[in-house]
Design an enzyme around this catalytic site. Structure first.
Site: not given
Ligand SMILES: [Ca+2]
Ligand SMILES: [Ca+2]
Ligand SMILES: [Ca+2]
Length: 763
Positions: A357, A678, A727, A736
């Protein structure tokens, strides 16, 4: 069979209101839903093997519920509907919808109580263009629905079929919606033959290799209960060593029956070595003193790629695909969350994005900065080759300052900026974090994010974290930049005083749009801050806080986390010249911890110096292993005993492929590496217009608590801890990346590069 109107619906923005029910999908009057058709764009149409993948579910707060495959149907139990249609959804991604093609959508559905679903075929990310949708009221009777459309837009390689079923679509709750035989048919689509499943490797090695002077132990998965022969072959196929395995036996962490093949005695540098047992070969690997040099550099370059507020530009991006405009320039005028009790704005631009993020969190930034600065301090104290000015290819290369410190300072400057200014409420405290109002979609490059971003309220944990890292920064930069060092020290002492005045201001455990990073025990942060301030200033007040802390004598059980920070204080005390008495005491505690970690490593089939927690592996397990390895590395520094360094390499061996999945968890390093971390920008799997990850990014790794919808959909319940991994870009709980995980990877890779030859430094 009756087919409805041909309905391609252009650019329908996701409206927050319910489209009035209309017969845009119709109950088909017979016929079958032909699941598994060769013209079906979808996979797993029938849910008959008990798995939902590649279907996944998404619940966006306040939407809540759970998804399961029951009796050959995909059932979504909705407990809380959320605000928007899409706050509860199940979807399948990874398809291309082609211009001019004619599509038929067909599915069976029922619900435990009257409710409505809104299936759509459309773009999975902004601008969310929809190619087709329908509003379908459901009842208790299982019925077949069918509709058709022609794709009017250009080919969409980022398409999904999503069933939205939240917000105003719902009636009485809870309700369970069950889907089956979901087909998206395109007569022009022909599924290619399925790729053959990759054979599981049974001879596992570090896919990079081994140090000439270190232990070299391969792991072999074999049911044999007596030793089996192994051979080590060089790149020409010549057998250069052979022997018999040691039977380790059944290993709980992997679920495997494990043998070890010890070829430590082979120290001839070379590439292309292969370990062979029971007729099977490992991936090729090298034996050489500098095998981790590239990794040490790329693991640090991860931080440049994560910079906020500045363009990522050539030549520093290494390759054009990773260049991007500056993200979140508006952080230079970051305002407080409305209603959170402050009315000012801070210039909180810069710093690193935290992970997949684009939030910026003080407690996680702090531990990452500390680890980079500690890499520097440890190298200096150990007399190892000091990090150099121009080794990272970053904008500050050539400025006379080691690049490692330039990179750490980029985040440290952001941490300083998060401190509440004088004259404001809670002056001297640090804001806990800065992030988007709501979670953004994948993919979203930093400069594409249009969400409002806010400063979240100050916390005691963030404030003490700032005190610790700023105090450490003050001494590291003292010679290089005295003005900046003074600024750091002033910020650190202000933070210490403010935290003492507000000792129990805790960040809440739930929030949307960013990670909570909540922590209600700040005694460890207090110990850590006191230790760093004492080392830097020598003041009695800080020494007293160190020796009176329960963390000063408590046995060290493992490396640091963002929440459990005391060991960073201990490590700094063990390295510093400031106080020989405290240094000796903390060194003894670190060596005792290393002994416990070695015992754990020896009891593990895959030699990991990490036992998990109550038999399970937590979110970010790879980082736990690497942070534990830092303690082993320091024990090696302090004692010179080779066994500790072998414990360090065992941790890295596991991360680089000597694990039951035969997977290197570092992008670009190994024969079979993580491909789809991620991440909102390195999102190639979600949209081919975005890049893959650059080399040197560490995935969090197995998490046996199955904490995201993708791993839940993968039917992994009951997985052995070291196998609980996917994965896939959607698996944020196992795949992540994060700044506080790459930091120990860089530390360990640099340690093994600069100290590879040998004996203990800094005894
Ligand atoms: Ca079925
Ligand atoms: Ca530099
Ligand atoms: Ca804590």
């Amino acid at each position: 069979m009756w087919r409805s109107r041909n309905s391609a619906i252009a650019s329908l923005a996701l409206a927050a209101c319910l489209v009035p029910p209309k017969p845009s999908a119709h109950v088909a009057s017979g016929g079958h839903a032909s699941a598994g058709d060769e013209h079906d764009v979808l996979e797993n149409s029938g849910f008959d093997d008990g798995k939902s993948l590649p279907w996944t579910s998404v619940f966006s707060e306040p939407g809540r519920g759970k998804v399961s495959v029951d009796g050959g149907e995909l059932c979504t139990e909705i407990d809380s509907a959320g605000k928007n249609n899409w706050d509860v959804q199940v979807r399948q991604r990874g398809m291309t919808i082609r211009k001019g093609h004619h599509y038929t959508v067909r599915f069976r559905a029922r619900a435990s109580a009257p409710t409505t679903i809104r299936p759509k075929v459309g773009m999975q990310g902004a601008p969310y263009t929809e190619h087709w949708f329908a509003v379908v009221p459901l009842g208790a009777e299982r019925r077949l629905y069918e509709d058709a459309f022609t794709m009017d837009h250009d080919d969409d390689a980022t398409a999904e079929l999503a069933f939205h079923m939240g917000g105003p679509l719902t009636g009485r709750l809870p309700v369970t919606v069950c889907l089956d035989d979901v087909v998206l048919e395109d007569p022009e689509f022909v599924r290619g033959p399925a790729a053959p499943p990759e054979p599981e490797k049974r001879v596992l090695v570090d896919q990079i290799g081994y140090l000439p002077a270190g232990a070299k132990i391969g792991v072999i998965r074999s049911e044999a209960v007596t030793p089996i022969p192994w051979e080590l072959r060089d790149r020409d196929g010549k057998v250069v060593a052979h022997g018999e395995t040691t039977v380790i036996g059944q290993d709980a962490a992997s679920g495997d029956h494990v043998h070890h093949a010890d070829f430590t005695r082979v120290d001839e540098p070379g590439e292309g070595y292969v370990l062979v047992a029971e007729g099977e070969s490992s991936y090729p690997f090298a034996i050489a003193p500098d095998i981790y040099r590239g990794l040490a550099r790329d693991a640090l370059r991860f931080f440049y790629h994560s910079r906020s507020g500045v363009p990522i530009a050539m030549p520093y991006a290494q390759d054009k695909q990773w260049a991007r405009p500056a993200g979140h320039a508006r952080d230079s005028h970051a305002r407080c969350l409305p209603g959170s009790g402050c009315d000012y704005a801070l210039d909180a631009s810069g710093g690193w994005y935290d992970a997949g993020d684009q939030g910026k969190y003080v407690v996680n930034g702090g531990i990452a900065v500390w680890t980079l600065l500690d890499q520097y301090e440890r190298a200096r104290r150990a007399g190892a080759r000091a990090p150099a000015d121009s080794e990272l290819n970053i904008p500050e290369s050539g400025n006379g300052v080691p690049d490692l410190l330039d990179e750490a300072r980029f985040e440290l400057a952001f941490l300083l900026a998060m401190q509440v200014p004088d004259g404001k409420p809670l002056a001297g405290m640090a804001h806990h974090k800065l992030h988007d109002e709501s979670w953004t979609a994948i993919p979203t490059a930093p400069h594409e994010d249009k969400q409002p971003r806010y400063l979240y309220p100050p916390s005691t944990a963030a404030t003490l974290n700032l005190a610790a890292v700023a105090a450490q920064g003050a001494r590291v930069f003292e010679q290089l930049d005295p003005v900046f060092a003074q600024k750091c020290l002033r910020a650190a002492e202000r933070a210490w005083v403010a935290a003492a005045a507000h000792p129990a201001l805790y960040a809440p455990d739930v929030v949307k749009g960013g990670g909570p990073y909540d922590d209600r025990d700040v005694s460890d942060e207090q110990y850590w801050a006191a230790a760093e301030l004492y080392i830097t200033t020598g003041k009695d007040i800080y020494r007293a806080a160190v020796v009176h802390s329960p963390h000063h004598t408590r046995p060290i059980t493992g490396g640091m986390t963002w929440k459990d920070t005391a060991v960073m204080g201990a490590i700094s005390l063990a390295l510093a010249e400031r106080d020989p008495e405290l240094r000796a005491a903390t060194r003894a505690r670190i060596v005792a911890a290393a002994d416990r970690l070695l015992a754990i490593s020896r009891a593990q089939g895959y030699r990991l110096p990490f036992a998990g927690e109550n038999g399970g592996y937590p979110w970010g397990s790879n980082s736990f292993a690497l942070n534990n390895a830092i303690l082993l590395a320091l024990a090696h520094d302090f004692t010179g005993a080779a066994k500790y360094r072998d414990g360090v390499t065992a941790a890295l061996d596991y991360v680089l492929g000597e694990n039951p999945l035969a997977r290197s968890y570092v992008t670009g390093y190994g024969s079979r590496t993580v491909q789809n971390p991620h991440h909102r920008f390195w999102a190639h799997q979600a949209d081919p217009a975005y890049p893959n990850a650059p080399p040197g990014a560490l995935a969090g790794g197995p998490d046996s608590h199955l904490e995201d919808p993708y791993v839940q959909a993968a039917g992994m319940k009951g997985c052995a801890p070291e196998r609980c991994y996917q994965d896939n870009i959607e698996s944020y709980s196992t795949n992540e990346v994060a700044i506080n995980w790459n930091a120990p990877l860089a530390w360990i890779a640099a340690y093994l590069t600069t100290s590879a030859g040998g004996g203990g430094a800094n005894r």
